[in-house]
Design a protein around this motif. Sequence first.
Motif, short mmCIF file in Angstrom:
data_model
loop_
_atom_site.label_atom_id
_atom_site.label_comp_id
_atom_site.label_asym_id
_atom_site.label_seq_id
_atom_site.Cartn_x
_atom_site.Cartn_y
_atom_site.Cartn_z
N GLY A 22 0.79 -1.23 0.00
CA GLY A 22 0.00 0.00 0.00
C GLY A 22 0.83 1.28 0.00
O GLY A 22 0.29 2.36 0.24
N GLY A 23 2.11 1.16 -0.24
CA GLY A 23 2.95 2.36 -0.30
C GLY A 23 3.23 2.99 1.05
O GLY A 23 3.69 4.12 1.12
N ARG A 28 3.04 7.90 3.92
CA ARG A 28 2.79 7.48 2.54
C ARG A 28 3.14 8.69 1.68
O ARG A 28 2.60 9.77 1.89
CB ARG A 28 1.35 7.08 2.32
CG ARG A 28 1.08 6.63 0.87
CD ARG A 28 -0.37 6.33 0.58
NE ARG A 28 -0.80 5.16 1.30
CZ ARG A 28 -2.02 5.04 1.85
NH1 ARG A 28 -2.88 6.02 1.77
NH2 ARG A 28 -2.36 3.94 2.48
N ALA A 29 4.04 8.49 0.76
CA ALA A 29 4.49 9.57 -0.13
C ALA A 29 4.96 10.78 0.67
O ALA A 29 4.69 11.92 0.33
CB ALA A 29 3.39 9.96 -1.11
#
Length: 83
Positions: free
Chosen positions: A21-22, A47-48
């Motif tokens: 799921g990053g 995330r990111a």
Amino acid sequence: MTVDKQEVIELIDNRFRVVNGGLKFEIIEDGVREDGDWWYVPVIATRAGKDVPREVTVNIFANIEDDLEENHHLTVLFVPAVA
């Protein structure tokens, strides 16, 4: 079986690596502590490059906590932290 702080961190880090799921999980090693039978583990989830809301991580944390208790006899509580 007695484990030390570094072994607990390695077990948890290995579990985090398989999460999809990053998501990226960073264990705050200086904050990891043992209190009786419990290990308290502060974790930053991103995330990111942005913090992930707690509701996204709660099931992931619960599944890993259960796995560590069942398979390694470790009682772990993840403490969500922010960057």
